[in-house]
Design a protein around this motif. Structure first.
Motif, PDB file in Angstrom:
ATOM      1  N   ASN A 760      33.162 -25.218   7.265  1.00 20.26           N
ATOM      2  CA  ASN A 760      32.285 -25.844   8.247  1.00 20.26           C
ATOM      3  C   ASN A 760      32.022 -24.936   9.419  1.00 20.26           C
ATOM      4  O   ASN A 760      30.872 -24.810   9.891  1.00 20.26           O
ATOM      5  CB  ASN A 760      32.883 -27.170   8.739  1.00 20.26           C
ATOM      6  N   LEU A 761      33.076 -24.283   9.933  1.00 18.62           N
ATOM      7  CA  LEU A 761      32.913 -23.440  11.117  1.00 18.62           C
ATOM      8  C   LEU A 761      32.035 -22.233  10.808  1.00 18.62           C
ATOM      9  O   LEU A 761      31.139 -21.859  11.572  1.00 18.62           O
ATOM     10  CB  LEU A 761      34.276 -22.998  11.644  1.00 18.62           C
ATOM     11  N   ILE A 762      32.300 -21.614   9.668  1.00 20.73           N
ATOM     12  CA  ILE A 762      31.504 -20.428   9.311  1.00 20.73           C
ATOM     13  C   ILE A 762      30.050 -20.833   9.054  1.00 20.73           C
ATOM     14  O   ILE A 762      29.101 -20.160   9.481  1.00 20.73           O
ATOM     15  CB  ILE A 762      32.094 -19.731   8.068  1.00 20.73           C
ATOM     16  N   SER A 763      29.910 -21.973   8.367  1.00 23.00           N
ATOM     17  CA  SER A 763      28.568 -22.462   8.077  1.00 23.00           C
ATOM     18  C   SER A 763      27.782 -22.702   9.357  1.00 23.00           C
ATOM     19  O   SER A 763      26.607 -22.322   9.477  1.00 23.00           O
ATOM     20  CB  SER A 763      28.701 -23.757   7.270  1.00 23.00           C
ATOM     21  N   ASN A 764      28.452 -23.312  10.345  1.00 21.73           N
ATOM     22  CA  ASN A 764      27.809 -23.525  11.638  1.00 21.73           C
ATOM     23  C   ASN A 764      27.427 -22.206  12.278  1.00 21.73           C
ATOM     24  O   ASN A 764      26.334 -22.051  12.836  1.00 21.73           O
ATOM     25  CB  ASN A 764      28.744 -24.299  12.579  1.00 21.73           C
ATOM     26  N   ALA A 765      28.371 -21.268  12.251  1.00 25.10           N
ATOM     27  CA  ALA A 765      28.112 -19.972  12.894  1.00 25.10           C
ATOM     28  C   ALA A 765      26.890 -19.315  12.292  1.00 25.10           C
ATOM     29  O   ALA A 765      26.066 -18.709  12.998  1.00 25.10           O
ATOM     30  CB  ALA A 765      29.347 -19.076  12.751  1.00 25.10           C
ATOM     31  N   ALA A 770      21.364 -16.719  16.449  1.00 27.81           N
ATOM     32  CA  ALA A 770      20.375 -16.552  17.530  1.00 27.81           C
ATOM     33  C   ALA A 770      19.361 -15.477  17.191  1.00 27.81           C
ATOM     34  O   ALA A 770      19.201 -14.517  17.927  1.00 27.81           O
ATOM     35  CB  ALA A 770      21.129 -16.191  18.793  1.00 27.81           C
ATOM     36  N   GLY A 771      18.695 -15.649  16.117  1.00 30.63           N
ATOM     37  CA  GLY A 771      17.607 -14.732  15.827  1.00 30.63           C
ATOM     38  C   GLY A 771      18.030 -13.405  15.221  1.00 30.63           C
ATOM     39  O   GLY A 771      17.232 -12.647  14.700  1.00 30.63           O
ATOM     40  N   HIS A 772      19.300 -13.038  15.354  1.00 26.40           N
ATOM     41  CA  HIS A 772      19.744 -11.815  14.673  1.00 26.40           C
ATOM     42  C   HIS A 772      20.847 -12.172  13.689  1.00 26.40           C
ATOM     43  O   HIS A 772      21.293 -13.306  13.654  1.00 26.40           O
ATOM     44  CB  HIS A 772      20.224 -10.752  15.674  1.00 26.40           C
ATOM     45  N   ALA A 773      21.230 -11.167  12.940  1.00 24.49           N
ATOM     46  CA  ALA A 773      22.219 -11.449  11.907  1.00 24.49           C
ATOM     47  C   ALA A 773      23.513 -11.934  12.557  1.00 24.49           C
ATOM     48  O   ALA A 773      23.969 -11.371  13.555  1.00 24.49           O
ATOM     49  CB  ALA A 773      22.497 -10.190  11.084  1.00 24.49           C
ATOM     50  N   PRO A 774      24.073 -12.979  12.012  1.00 28.75           N
ATOM     51  CA  PRO A 774      25.296 -13.494  12.614  1.00 28.75           C
ATOM     52  C   PRO A 774      26.443 -12.499  12.458  1.00 28.75           C
ATOM     53  O   PRO A 774      26.616 -11.888  11.408  1.00 28.75           O
ATOM     54  CB  PRO A 774      25.591 -14.774  11.825  1.00 28.75           C
ATOM     55  N   ASP A 775      27.155 -12.360  13.545  1.00 24.45           N
ATOM     56  CA  ASP A 775      28.353 -11.529  13.513  1.00 24.45           C
ATOM     57  C   ASP A 775      29.527 -12.450  13.865  1.00 24.45           C
ATOM     58  O   ASP A 775      29.579 -12.997  14.970  1.00 24.45           O
ATOM     59  CB  ASP A 775      28.226 -10.395  14.544  1.00 24.45           C
ATOM     60  N   ILE A 776      30.399 -12.612  12.888  1.00 25.30           N
ATOM     61  CA  ILE A 776      31.450 -13.628  13.047  1.00 25.30           C
ATOM     62  C   ILE A 776      32.825 -12.959  13.011  1.00 25.30           C
ATOM     63  O   ILE A 776      33.098 -12.136  12.134  1.00 25.30           O
ATOM     64  CB  ILE A 776      31.350 -14.682  11.927  1.00 25.30           C
ATOM     65  N   LYS A 777      33.634 -13.317  13.991  1.00 28.30           N
ATOM     66  CA  LYS A 777      34.990 -12.778  14.016  1.00 28.30           C
ATOM     67  C   LYS A 777      35.994 -13.934  13.862  1.00 28.30           C
ATOM     68  O   LYS A 777      35.935 -14.898  14.623  1.00 28.30           O
ATOM     69  CB  LYS A 777      35.259 -12.069  15.344  1.00 28.30           C
ATOM     70  N   ILE A 778      36.867 -13.761  12.897  1.00 28.98           N
ATOM     71  CA  ILE A 778      37.904 -14.788  12.687  1.00 28.98           C
ATOM     72  C   ILE A 778      39.258 -14.147  12.943  1.00 28.98           C
ATOM     73  O   ILE A 778      39.575 -13.101  12.355  1.00 28.98           O
ATOM     74  CB  ILE A 778      37.856 -15.336  11.250  1.00 28.98           C
TER      75      ILE A 778
END
Lengths: 860, 144
Positions: A760-765, A770-778
């Motif tokens: 769920n969290l990653i899916s939300n992220a 915001a218009g650019h590729a999502p960059d996600i840090k876990i």
């Protein structure tokens, strides 16, 4: 022959005067007168008796011619006449004359005895006269000082006739002699009196000196010896002092004689002939009567002698006279004082006895005082020792603050030695500290009022700093010889008692204040104590219950419990904790939790039981209520779940029907519909699909509170993230999302749910990029034993006012531009909270990205 | 007496008429020339498939919904699998349920497949059609 008157015989005085016989007679008379005058002058000039006698005899010869002359004096005792002086009598002339031989009263006139042989008066002494050759006598009575106590006698060894003239002259001379003798006697009397006065004076001085000696020291043996030395030889040749010992027997204390050799003799004598019960001084002791023997007859000595040697020895002493006086003071006889004259030849008189008694009295008082003082000293000594050895702290101190005596116990408990606290000042400042002035006040008051003070408690600081509680008492204790008042202060260390008291009070307070009933009973089940808690729980007051059997409290069906409990107690076993029912005063039955324990005395014998009862009615009721509630809750949960489950389940079909048939409609009858109609159908389809999503999500959400026990297994979070990411593969690829995963821990959790959270969290992220590729840090970090997992994105961010509501079910901040039902975060929250964790978001606002964090306690 | 006609026989136990229509459409779309026997409740299905003394039907495939009135899908499944002659007949559970529990139960009780019904029309036709085709050919190869 001139004009002088003529006498009968025709002679004139003148003529007579010229008559030779008259002339001779006149000359003789003149001569006599002159002699008389000379005699009187001579006699008066030498009044001393011895001289007087000599002068009298000389003069007598002048006046009257005789063969022998004598002056006789009457002796008082034994009423006989004795020759005082004589001239011309032979040596063996009897010099005494028993009065009975002479008439008691003599005339004043001279007695002429011309023939001794024929005179009745001389009769009794006729033999004497004959032996002496005396034929005639002229006895002139001498009235001396008013009494005829002497005679002047002229002796003739041949018969003699006495002329009138001779008799006249003798009488005149006799008067002169009597006068002279009277004067002499007066003189002697005066001398005697003076001597007596001097003696009295000397004796008074002696007594004063003796008193001084006696009072100079308390060593009465020494002072008595000194007094004896004074008395010898002033008053006696021998002086002894015997003192009564503890057994009531006389012990020789002092023997005094001026000759040391005689002293030695006396000691040996006493050694050989020890004193006997009927010795004079023992008798004086027993009778308390003084004894005076002016002379000691030999017969008496002989009677008392033990043997001939003894007798010889006694005689050798040459006892003359003896005075024995008991030494009495304050009604008690302390000893015997003896004075003996020997060599001096003195004989004691009544006056001497009085003197001796006076001396004995003073000596007795001195001895008594000394003993009293000694007793007091001993007493004081014993007292002081008793104080020092007393088993409790005692201090004796004087009114100038000096501490006189300190018991060992005082030092032992407080640590202060006498050296540490030589004064009350030192004691109070070191031990009483702030209370010092109070303490001193009590002491001063006690000195002043001379009354014991009321006991008081005080805390003292011992030498090592420890605080102790002492119970003080103080009382006056008389005076010292130097006048200072003395006080005795005692203390009892009650520190332990206070501690125990405080502990007991504390325990009692605990018992009283306890909300549980704490009750004690004896081995017969009779209540012996009843606390406030018991009053409250059971309704009976302490007065009502104490003395009553505990079974008063029994509920009807529980009466059997009581004997069993008592039996166990008697065996020393603790009973409980068990739950049972009791009845209150009001008849109400209450549930109680009971514990009963045996109570033992200090010897370990069981003397009763103590019972603690807790009213658990409310607890039990609450328990039941809880159970009911839990049941009801479980039921409603189950119902809800079922409802949720069934609802979603049952909603699915009709929903599907709507969706699919709306689609069918479009598929097969699109041509029959105009664009508006087609629109309508699209709206139906969209709505139905959305509703399907909602229903599915509701279903999924409701399943999260399953009644099934969660399977907790060790889950590697990295694996969980991997699973989530693989589930979102498409979305990740489509959005070109980059996900950095740090080192994540392994935790005990439900793997499926954990995957769900990450998904769920990653899916939300990804979704809210915001218009650019999502960059996600876990990542994960540990804080206070908790793991905090964070999922950080660079998406659109969330304004802070929405940070709470986004976690609510179906809550969305956006419309159709972002798909989804808004259930994702609610599901995360539910899962995390089911695991007793917390989830939250950090985001500065729009455009800054968000970081979702969740924490949980490690179940391990 | 068992008759094995050339036409595959599919027993569909489904109470929702809409779903039944779609299932029919899905089978048709597969051009299998299958015969569909419809039971709209579990009781009837059990009676005809399992209990009937005469005229018992042995299908080549059973499509079974779980959400049935009177008897649930699981009960029917149990009866089917108890029945001697039906044990090797493939049974596909078609259900609205997304429950893992149901899935597991289905597996345990001998369902051959567990197919959640898609909400989307095309997905529905596709998934159901594929399942039918797969299971029929499986059954054929088994009996062949």
């Amino acid at each position: 022959m001139s004009a002088a008157p003529e006498t009968q015989q025709g002679l004139t005085a003148e003529k007579l005067a010229n008559v030779p016989e008259v002339r001779d007679a006149r000359r003789a008379i003149e001569r006599q007168l002159i002699l008389l005058m000379q005699a009187s002058g001579a006699l008066l000039a030498s009044p001393a008796s011895a001289d007087a006698m000599r002068t009298i005899l000389e003069l007598a010869q002048h006046f009257i011619d005789a063969d022998a002359y004598a002056v006789w004096r009457k002796q008082r005792p034994p009423n006989e006449w004795a020759l005082a002086a004589s001239f011309g009598l032979s040596d063996n002339y009897q010099r005494t004359w028993e009065n009975s031989e002479v008439e008691t009263s003599l005339p004043d006139e001279p007695i002429v005895i011309e023939d001794v042989a024929r005179s009745p008066m001389a009769g009794p002494r006729a033999a004497v006269y004959e032996r002496e050759g005396i034929r005639s006598m002229l006895m002139v009575p001498l009235r001396i000082l008013g009494g005829v106590t002497g005679t002047l006698v002229f002796y003739y060894r041949s018969p003699h006739q006495f002329s009138e003239e001779t008799v006249r002259i003798a009488a005149a001379f006799g008067k002169l002699v009597a006068s002279a003798l009277g004067t002499a006697e007066l003189y002697n009397l005066e001398s005697d009196l003076r001597a007596a006065a001097e003696t009295a004076e000397r004796r008074t001085q002696f007594l004063a000196q003796a008193s001084e000696v006696l009072s100079s020291s308390l060593e009465y043996e020494a002072t008595l010896a000194a007094v004896a030395k004074l008395a010898v030889p002033f008053f006696a040749d021998w002086c002894t002092v015997d003192l009564v010992d503890a057994d009531g027997n006389l012990q020789r204390a002092v023997v005094q004689h001026s000759d040391p050799k005689k002293l030695e003799f006396a000691r040996e004598f006493r050694g050989s002939y020890p004193p006997r019960e009927n010795d004079a001084n023992v008798v004086a002791l027993r009778t308390g009567r003084a004894m005076l023997m002016e002379e000691i007859p030999d017969a008496l000595i002989a009677e008392r002698a033990v043997d001939s040697k003894h007798l010889e020895l006694i005689r050798s002493i040459g006892l003359n006279s003896i005075i024995i006086v008991p030494m009495m003071a304050r009604g008690r006889t302390l000893g015997v004082l003896s004075f003996i004259t020997a060599e001096s030849g003195r004989h004691y008189t009544e006056a001497d006895l009085k003197f001796a008694q006076e001396l004995a009295g003073r000596a007795a008082i001195a001895v008594d005082n000394a003993r009293l003082y000694r007793d007091v000293q001993d007493g004081a000594q014993r007292f002081r020792r008793a104080v020092v050895d007393a088993p409790m702290p005692i201090m004796i101190h004087a009114d100038n603050g000096e501490v006189l005596s300190l018991s060992k116990a005082w030092t032992k408990i407080s640590g202060y030695t006498h050296e540490d606290i030589p004064t009350i000042e030192a004691w109070t400042s070191r031990a009483c500290r702030e209370r010092a002035s109070e303490f001193r006040k009590v002491i001063e008051q006690t000195h002043r009022l001379q009354e014991p003070a009321e006991s008081w408690e005080d805390q003292i600081v011992a030498k090592d700093g420890e605080k102790r509680d002492w119970l003080f008492s103080t009382a006056p204790l008389g005076r010292l010889p130097d006048g200072r008042r003395v006080q005795i202060s005692a203390a009892m260390d009650i520190s332990e008692q206070k501690r125990m008291q405080a502990a007991a009070q504390y325990l009692a307070a605990i018992v009283e204040s306890s909300s549980d009933a704490i009750v004690s009973k004896d081995l017969n089940g009779i209540v012996t104590s009843w606390n406030k808690g018991a009053e409250r729980i059971f309704g009976y007051t302490a007065e009502e219950m104490i003395g009553q059997p505990i079974s008063v409290l029994a509920a009807p069906d529980r009466i059997d419990e009581f004997p069993g409990i008592l039996e166990q107690i008697k065996r020393g076993e603790r009973v409980g904790t068990f739950e049972t029912v009791r009845r209150t005063k009001g008849g109400r039955l209450i549930e109680v939790s009971l514990t009963v324990s045996p109570v033992r005395d200090e010897r370990g014998r069981i003397i009763g039981a103590s019972k603690i009862a807790r009213d658990i009615s409310q607890t039990k009721e609450a328990e039941r209520e809880l159970v009911r509630q839990a049941d009801s809750l479980a039921r409603s949960n189950a119902e809800l779940q079922q409802f949720g489950h069934i609802a979603s389940h049952d909603l699915q079909e009709p929903l599907r029907n709507v969706t699919t048939f709306a689609q069918l409609l479009m598929k097969h009858y699109k041509d029959s519909l105009d664009s508006r109609g087609q629109n309508f159908v699209n709206v139906i389809v969209t709505g139905a699909k959305h509703m399907t999503d909602l229903v599915n999500d509701m279903l999924g959400y409701s399943r999260l509170t399953s009644a099934e026990p969660r399977k907790l297994a060790a889950v590697d979070l990295n694996e969980a993230v991997e699973s989530a990411m693989s589930n979102l593969q498409t979305a990740i690829l489509d959005s070109a999302a980059v996900i950095h995963v740090g080192r994540l821990p392994t935790v005990a959790w439900d793997k499926v749910q954990l995957v769900q959270v990450f998904q769920n969290l990653i899916s939300n992220a990804i979704k809210y990029r915001a218009g650019h590729a999502p960059d996600i840090k876990i990542g994960a970090e540990q804080q206070d034993g908790q793991w905090i997992i964070s999922v950080q994105d660079n998406g659109i961010g969330i304004p802070s006012e929405y940070h709470d509501q986004i976690f609510r079910v179906f809550n969305r901040l956006h419309g159709r531009e972002y798909p989804g039902t808004g259930i994702g975060l609610a599901i995360c929250k539910k899962i995390v909270e089911e695991h007793h964790g917390r989830i939250w978001v950090e985001s500065a606002g729009s455009g800054t990205g968000s970081t979702f964090r969740f924490c949980f306690r490690d179940h391990e | 007496m068992e008759t094995h006609a050339t036409r595959p026989r599919i027993a569909v136990i489904e109470d929702n008429t809409g779903d039944f229509y779609l299932i029919g459409a899905a089978v048709d779309a597969q051009n299998l020339n299958a015969e569909i026997i419809h039971f709209s409740d579990g009781e009837e299905a059990i009676a005809r498939l399992c209990r009937a003394q005469s005229g018992r039907i042995k299908p080549d495939l059973i499509l079974l919904d779980l959400n049935l009135p009177r008897r649930s899908g699981f009960e029917v499944l149990a009866e089917i699998r108890k029945q001697g002659g039906l044990q090797d007949v493939p049974v596909a559970i078609l259900t609205s349920s997304r429950s893992d529990q149901d899935r597991r139960n289905a597996g345990r009780q001998g369902a051959t497949r567990y197919v959640p019904k898609p909400a989307d029309l095309e997905a529905f036709l596709d998934v159901v059609g594929t399942t039918v085709r797969d299971l029929l050919s499986m059954g054929e190869s088994l009996s062949a």
